[in-house]
Design a protein around this motif. Structure first.
Motif, short mmCIF file in Angstrom:
data_model
loop_
_atom_site.label_atom_id
_atom_site.label_comp_id
_atom_site.label_asym_id
_atom_site.label_seq_id
_atom_site.Cartn_x
_atom_site.Cartn_y
_atom_site.Cartn_z
N TYR B 106 10.53 56.04 64.30
CA TYR B 106 10.75 54.80 65.21
C TYR B 106 10.30 54.92 66.37
N ILE B 107 10.90 56.25 66.83
CA ILE B 107 10.71 56.49 68.36
C ILE B 107 9.00 56.34 68.69
N ASP B 108 8.18 56.96 67.73
CA ASP B 108 6.91 57.01 67.74
C ASP B 108 6.32 55.63 68.04
N ASN B 109 6.89 54.82 67.10
CA ASN B 109 6.47 53.36 67.05
C ASN B 109 7.02 52.60 68.42
N LEU B 110 7.86 52.90 69.24
CA LEU B 110 8.45 52.37 70.08
C LEU B 110 7.50 52.67 71.15
N ILE B 111 7.05 53.97 71.29
CA ILE B 111 6.18 54.59 72.34
C ILE B 111 4.98 53.84 72.38
N LYS B 112 4.37 53.60 71.15
CA LYS B 112 3.06 53.11 70.84
C LYS B 112 3.14 51.60 71.38
N ARG B 113 4.10 50.74 71.15
CA ARG B 113 4.53 49.39 71.74
C ARG B 113 4.68 49.57 73.19
N ARG B 114 4.70 50.55 73.67
CA ARG B 114 4.83 50.88 75.13
C ARG B 114 6.16 50.14 75.80
N VAL B 115 7.31 50.57 75.08
CA VAL B 115 8.67 50.09 75.56
C VAL B 115 8.61 50.82 76.81
N ASP B 116 9.53 50.35 77.78
CA ASP B 116 9.91 50.73 79.13
C ASP B 116 10.87 51.94 79.25
N GLY B 117 11.66 51.90 78.11
CA GLY B 117 12.51 52.90 78.07
C GLY B 117 13.28 53.14 76.57
N ILE B 118 13.94 54.00 76.30
CA ILE B 118 14.80 54.08 75.09
C ILE B 118 16.07 54.55 75.43
N LEU B 119 16.97 53.87 74.79
CA LEU B 119 18.42 54.22 74.75
C LEU B 119 18.75 54.87 73.30
N LEU B 120 19.01 56.03 73.13
CA LEU B 120 19.43 56.82 72.03
C LEU B 120 21.11 56.94 71.83
N ILE B 121 21.16 56.60 70.83
CA ILE B 121 22.74 56.73 70.31
C ILE B 121 23.14 57.66 69.50
N SER B 122 23.67 58.70 69.44
CA SER B 122 24.03 59.81 68.78
C SER B 122 23.06 60.25 67.90
N SER B 123 21.91 60.77 68.70
CA SER B 123 20.48 61.05 68.35
C SER B 123 20.75 62.30 67.57
N LEU B 124 19.71 62.59 66.49
CA LEU B 124 19.71 63.59 65.62
C LEU B 124 18.55 64.49 65.99
N LEU B 125 17.83 64.16 67.11
CA LEU B 125 16.55 64.80 67.57
C LEU B 125 17.07 66.10 68.22
N SER B 126 16.19 67.31 68.42
CA SER B 126 16.18 68.49 69.07
C SER B 126 16.07 68.13 70.39
N GLU B 127 16.28 69.22 71.29
CA GLU B 127 15.67 69.37 72.65
C GLU B 127 14.35 69.22 72.70
N LYS B 128 13.71 70.01 71.86
CA LYS B 128 11.92 70.30 71.84
C LYS B 128 11.61 68.64 71.72
N ASP B 129 12.21 68.03 70.51
CA ASP B 129 11.72 66.48 70.33
C ASP B 129 11.95 65.79 71.47
N ILE B 130 13.12 65.88 72.01
CA ILE B 130 13.28 64.86 73.69
C ILE B 130 12.27 65.20 74.57
N ILE B 131 11.99 66.66 74.67
CA ILE B 131 11.31 67.12 75.93
C ILE B 131 9.89 66.43 75.59
N ALA B 132 9.45 66.36 74.33
CA ALA B 132 8.14 65.93 74.16
C ALA B 132 8.01 64.38 74.43
N ILE B 133 9.29 63.69 74.36
CA ILE B 133 9.02 62.30 74.60
C ILE B 133 9.07 61.95 76.27
N LEU B 134 10.03 62.90 76.80
CA LEU B 134 10.17 62.80 78.34
C LEU B 134 8.90 63.16 78.99
#
Lengths: 368, 341
Positions: B106-134
């Motif tokens: 989903y996050i990959d898709n959101l980025i492809k759709r050029r969303v301006d920001g993402i609000l994650l709720i109780s995310s399952l991602l690791s710190e590495k995943d998050i840094i990749a998005i940032l």
């Protein structure tokens, strides 16, 4: 008269307190135009809640209110602050929350929107927990420090009468870097009960404000003033310029008015400012510092009070027919009726002073 | 009808029409009025995707939630959406069903759709995943406790402290045999809740029993099954701390089916204070999590990042809200005033 408070230059020391009368830009602007030295916004919170109705009751002297916080989201305060400040004037943002990070965030937003100072309000007696946050000096220190660290404008902290030791909290405020304190917030109350129905005047606990809390406010300001070196803003039951001066003489640098504005309208601001300035002119007072703390010099501890053997004397005024107020009021049975006069049994009189206050014609005095 | 047609009709350049649409303050009033009337007449709607490309802003944010069936998430979403709507943003809601791969997709898709920001709720991602998005320059804010809040702005409560207070309340009502029924998700918050529960018991020198800590799926059904497990123990607990209101509802259902009275025979406390907790019978004592406020302030932090015009990236902000015990009727307490404050 110019006043420096929190490092801000106010045109006079009469500040309009946080409340529904300062709920948006227009009302703040109106209060500034009415002559207020500064105006404090209604307390701004992270997430607004709907007001209950009714939420204010008044018994002729004191008011109970359940109104909690601003119903304007912080985003919209950007617009409101522009309106509020469009004619100039000093606007202080009152922010309310529960944790250091929450309050710091609100404060930085309001600083960005143009607030001249912040008032931290975590001393409301309604809706929150039984033990209010402002009675916990350690928690207060953490909160104030976080807010002070995040803003470049002065921070004032609103204190509560409910704290068992208000000086401890004021000391924590100073240590955390606050530029001033204000005292006191409204006091937890139930205004009254209808004995026919058992209904309360308002269905939940509220905050008590107005004339009846003034003696509490005066004592709090005097206490803080005698223990902590920090600018104080006096609040509680200020109805006129005399009350404002009382607070200043007990150590306040400025004062806040609220309930009197609610009951009497914005004209009351103009009146109090006008009367205050007239008094100062007449007394040729050039700076607040000339009267600030003047009454503290006469505030003694119990031990310091010299016991003079005073007893009651009456003058020649003729008693109000059938009054007997002093006779009923004398706990020591020292007063008996005379012919249009009273007879005082001096050996029985202990000089307590009650009769002086119950006499409608000021016939009695204490002497030795 | 496209922007070129409008320009032709008005006898102006495409750039002028574009200015009317995007920076009307820079256009002469007469020209502006003329172009606006043509736009109204032809019912021209600017191409939303093209605008996104042009301004590098799509006025959309992604809201990524772990489970749409948990009303806690809906309260948070409502808060976030309130702010987004006010900012004239559209929210894309992604329900990841507690599946980390689905979340990544989903996050990959959101980025492809050029969303301006993402609000994650109780995310399952690791710190590495998050840094990749940032690293891709997408502003991200997290709602709920995570282990990587040094990297990402967040809003949360202190679940450990809240669980400690909830357990203390059970202890104060006289219970000593207290069980905890905790969900598999959200993982970080649950493990902190268990720590808070254990801290309260240890303080009272009550030995921890393995069989009194039961993990189930964080649903009403999970709560039902967990309660059955408790009842089957040789000495069932006299009080249950359910780490979500949904779990608590399941416990109520199971107790009801077995004619066990709450709070007379078993005291029960939930977590979250979702709306229904005030409607069930007995009304549920629970930990009030400021869900709507967390959504509102989470979105606010996200917009702070989106709208940040300075070159310097803003500091990571971690805002912690206070949770509060909401005392109602499921624990058998005596003091009515506790319910008021």
């Amino acid at each position: 008269m110019n006043t420096i408070f929190l490092g801000l230059k106010l045109k006079n020391p009469i500040i309009v307190s946080a409340g529904p009368w300062s709920r948006d830009g227009q009302s703040i602007k109106k209060a500034i135009e009415a002559g207020a030295g500064a105006v404090i916004t209604e307390s701004i919170v992270s997430d607004v809640i709907i007001d209950v109705r009714p939420r204010i009751a008044y018994n002729g002297t004191g008011a109970q209110n359940l109104r909690l916080y601003s119903d304007i989201q912080i985003e919209d305060w950007e617009r409101e602050m522009k309106i509020a400040k469009s004619g100039g004037g000093i606007v202080i943002a009152s922010v309310s929350g529960h944790t250091p990070s929450e309050l710091a965030y609100l404060a930085t937003k309001m600083e960005f929107f143009g607030a001249d100072a912040i008032e931290i309000n975590v001393s409301n007696p309604m809706g929150e927990s039984l033990e209010i946050l402002a009675s916990d000096a350690d928690q207060m220190y953490l909160i104030i420090k976080e807010v002070v660290n995040h803003v470049n404008i002065p921070v004032m902290v609103k204190l509560s009468q409910t704290a068992s030791n208000i000086s401890r909290v004021a000391k924590a405020a100073k240590k955390a870097g606050a530029s001033g304190v204000s005292a006191i917030n409204s006091v937890r109350c139930i205004l009254g009960v209808d004995i026919e129905t058992g209904e309360l005047m308002l269905p939940t606990y509220g905050g008590y404000s107005g004339t009846p809390i003034r003696p509490l406010g005066l004592a709090a300001v005097a206490t803080v003033s005698q223990t902590v070196d920090i600018p104080i803003c006096g609040i509680g039951g200020i109805d006129n310029y005399i009350n404002a001066i009382e607070y200043i003489m007990l150590g306040a640098s400025a004062v806040q008015i609220g309930t009197t504005v609610m009951i009497n309208g914005f004209e009351r601001i103009t009146e109090i400012v006008h009367d205050f300035e007239t008094w100062e002119r007449e007394k040729k007072i050039k700076s607040i510092n000339e009267i600030k703390g003047k009454a503290l010099l006469n505030l003694k501890s119990f031990d310091e009070m010299k016991v003079e053997p005073v007893v009651c004397y009456s003058n020649k005024e003729i008693c109000v027919e059938g009054c007997n107020a002093c006779i009923k009021g004398c706990m020591y049975q020292a007063i008996s009726p005379g012919n249009g006069d009273v007879i005082i049994d001096k050996p029985l009189c202990t000089g307590c002073g009650v009769c002086l206050f119950v006499c409608p014609i000021k016939k009695l005095s204490l002497k030795w | 009808m496209n922007i070129r047609n409008i320009a032709e009709k008005a006898g102006v350049s495409v750039a002028t029409v574009s200015r009317v649409l995007n920076h009307p303050e820079h256009v002469a009033p007469g020209t502006k009025a003329k172009i606006e009337s043509i736009i109204a007449e032809t019912e021209y709607i600017p191409n939303w995707f093209a605008r996104g490309l042009n301004f590098n802003k799509t006025a959309t944010i992604g809201l990524v939630i772990p489970n749409i069936l948990n009303p806690e998430n809906m309260e948070i979403i409502k808060g976030a959406e309130d702010v987004a709507h006010q900012k004239d943003y559209t929210s894309l809601l992604c329900n990841v069903e507690n599946d980390v791969n689905k979340e990544k997709k989903y996050i990959d898709n959101l980025i492809k759709r050029r969303v301006d920001g993402i609000l994650l709720i109780s995310s399952l991602l690791s710190e590495k995943d998050i840094i990749a998005i940032l690293d891709q320059g997408i502003p991200v804010v997290h709602v709920g406790e995570v282990l990587w809040n040094k990297s990402v702005s967040s809003v949360s409560i202190d679940s450990k402290e809240a669980a400690y207070n909830a357990t203390r309340h059970l202890l104060e009502t006289g219970a000593t045999q207290i069980g905890i029924l905790h969900g598999t998700t959200p993982a970080v918050e649950n493990s902190r809740k268990i720590k808070g529960y254990e801290k309260a018991l240890k303080e009272e020198k009550i030995s921890l029993k393995k069989e009194y800590e039961i993990q189930v799926e964080n649903t009403i059904e999970g709560g039902y099954l967990g309660a059955r497990k408790f009842m089957d123990l040789p000495i069932p607990p006299k009080a249950i701390f359910a780490t979500s209101d949904l779990l608590a509802f399941g416990v109520m259902d199971a107790m009801n089916d077995n004619n066990i009275s709450i709070p007379k025979q078993v005291a029960l406390i939930g977590f979250g204070n979702i709306r229904m907790s005030n409607l069930v019978e007995p009304k549920l004592t629970t930990v009030e999590k400021p869900l709507h406020k967390m959504g509102v302030v989470g979105a606010r932090l996200l917009f702070d990042l989106i709208e940040d015009k300075s070159e310097q990236p803003e500091d990571v902000k971690n805002i912690q809200f206070q949770s509060k015990l909401k005392i109602r009727k499921s624990c058998g307490h005596k003091e009515r005033i506790g319910e008021m404050f």
